[in-house]
Design an enzyme around this catalytic site. Sequence first.
Site, mmCIF file in Angstrom:
data_model
loop_
_atom_site.group_PDB
_atom_site.id
_atom_site.type_symbol
_atom_site.label_atom_id
_atom_site.label_comp_id
_atom_site.label_asym_id
_atom_site.label_seq_id
_atom_site.Cartn_x
_atom_site.Cartn_y
_atom_site.Cartn_z
ATOM 1 N N TYR A 195 0.774 -1.213 -0.036
ATOM 2 C CA TYR A 195 0.088 -0.014 0.015
ATOM 3 C C TYR A 195 0.871 1.148 -0.020
ATOM 4 O O TYR A 195 1.974 1.374 0.265
ATOM 5 C CB TYR A 195 -0.988 0.044 1.209
ATOM 6 C CG TYR A 195 -0.357 0.067 2.626
ATOM 7 C CD1 TYR A 195 0.118 1.158 3.050
ATOM 8 C CD2 TYR A 195 0.203 -1.162 3.282
ATOM 9 C CE1 TYR A 195 0.820 1.394 4.287
ATOM 10 C CE2 TYR A 195 0.731 -1.012 4.442
ATOM 11 C CZ TYR A 195 1.114 0.222 4.913
ATOM 12 O OH TYR A 195 1.965 0.076 6.161
ATOM 13 N N CYS A 196 0.171 2.624 -0.481
ATOM 14 C CA CYS A 196 1.014 3.627 -0.266
ATOM 15 C C CYS A 196 -0.084 4.480 0.342
ATOM 16 O O CYS A 196 -1.070 3.961 1.015
ATOM 17 C CB CYS A 196 1.381 4.304 -1.808
ATOM 18 S SG CYS A 196 0.229 4.406 -2.943
ATOM 19 N N TRP A 197 -0.131 5.770 0.504
ATOM 20 C CA TRP A 197 -0.809 6.584 1.173
ATOM 21 C C TRP A 197 -2.206 6.657 0.499
ATOM 22 O O TRP A 197 -3.314 6.556 1.493
ATOM 23 C CB TRP A 197 -0.342 7.955 1.343
ATOM 24 C CG TRP A 197 -1.185 9.108 2.152
ATOM 25 C CD1 TRP A 197 -1.750 10.224 1.403
ATOM 26 C CD2 TRP A 197 -1.744 9.172 3.365
ATOM 27 N NE1 TRP A 197 -2.579 10.805 2.451
ATOM 28 C CE2 TRP A 197 -2.563 10.229 3.581
ATOM 29 C CE3 TRP A 197 -1.434 8.219 4.270
ATOM 30 C CZ2 TRP A 197 -3.017 10.275 4.864
ATOM 31 C CZ3 TRP A 197 -1.992 8.326 5.581
ATOM 32 C CH2 TRP A 197 -2.778 9.398 5.780
ATOM 33 N N TYR A 204 -3.454 3.808 2.706
ATOM 34 C CA TYR A 204 -3.559 3.803 4.180
ATOM 35 C C TYR A 204 -4.464 4.903 4.362
ATOM 36 O O TYR A 204 -4.991 4.730 5.240
ATOM 37 C CB TYR A 204 -1.971 3.878 4.648
ATOM 38 C CG TYR A 204 -2.009 3.979 6.076
ATOM 39 C CD1 TYR A 204 -2.089 2.596 6.985
ATOM 40 C CD2 TYR A 204 -1.691 4.997 7.023
ATOM 41 C CE1 TYR A 204 -1.894 2.358 8.140
ATOM 42 C CE2 TYR A 204 -1.509 5.029 8.250
ATOM 43 C CZ TYR A 204 -1.815 3.524 8.928
ATOM 44 O OH TYR A 204 -1.729 3.510 10.389
#
Length: 296
Positions: free
Chosen positions: A48-50, A77
């Site tokens: 995942y990333c932001w 996230y």
Amino acid sequence: ERAIVGTKYKQESRDTAIAKALEYIAEKTDHYLDELHKLVPSQEICIYCWRGGFRSEGMGHLFQTAGKKIYRLVGGYKAYRNYVLDSFNTEYKLIVIGGMTGSGKTEILGEIGKTNKQMLDLEGIANHKGSAFGALGQADQPTTQQFENDLATQLTKFDPQKNIWLEDESRMIGRVKIPDDLFSQIRTATVIKVEVSKKNRISRLIKDYANFDKEDLINSITNISRRLGGLNTKLAIEAIEAEDYYIATDIILDYYDKTYTYGLEKREGQTVISLKLESNNAEINAEKVIEFVKRN
């Protein structure tokens, strides 16, 4: 890098943003793959990333070429954190086990959990037993954010229409904070206050804590010295040094008992039902608590 890719997405196009993200990844491909094999020996990985955007998508493509099966967190996230915080707004049917320090509440809850009832171990998730001595023998506490994540993970396993058993806690468990929405529900739920003789409570606490290093026990006492008072602090420390754990525990319990009683009396709109327990056996006490709740 995130800002640049995001700007390209907004001002140019999705394709140019992806191309830029892949360009950044290409510069560090060898490093990423080395770290991947060190950190993730299994074939499946969730990344995942932001915001679940191009960085995780680009890395996902790279990891797929390395033979991994990739799962990507939808929305990133940021979306996950919103999901976590929203979970605390759910209305739960809470049964709160209360009682003075040393009453064996944690052990009772553990036995209740063994009966396949829904049991939420806040102290277990927080890696802290709640008191000034609560960090002794525990792993490092998570951050409050990680505590919330772990708490939400546990709550989503429960059926909110069925009872969830948990221990009465202060807002802070060590350094982590119970989410406001959940804490409000705890403070309005019915409390089953287990009443155990002071003698039995002292015996349990000696069993739980007397094996810890004296210096650690003294440091814990020092941390509450302002609330204990100078004389009681001095007497408790002297008792620890002399290995008179009964006297030390008796002194400390006087403070905790007054604090708990005062806090319970200050709560408004919360039903508190007392249940006297004679046994020191957690399994027997758990059965009594379960039966008591059925009758009430």
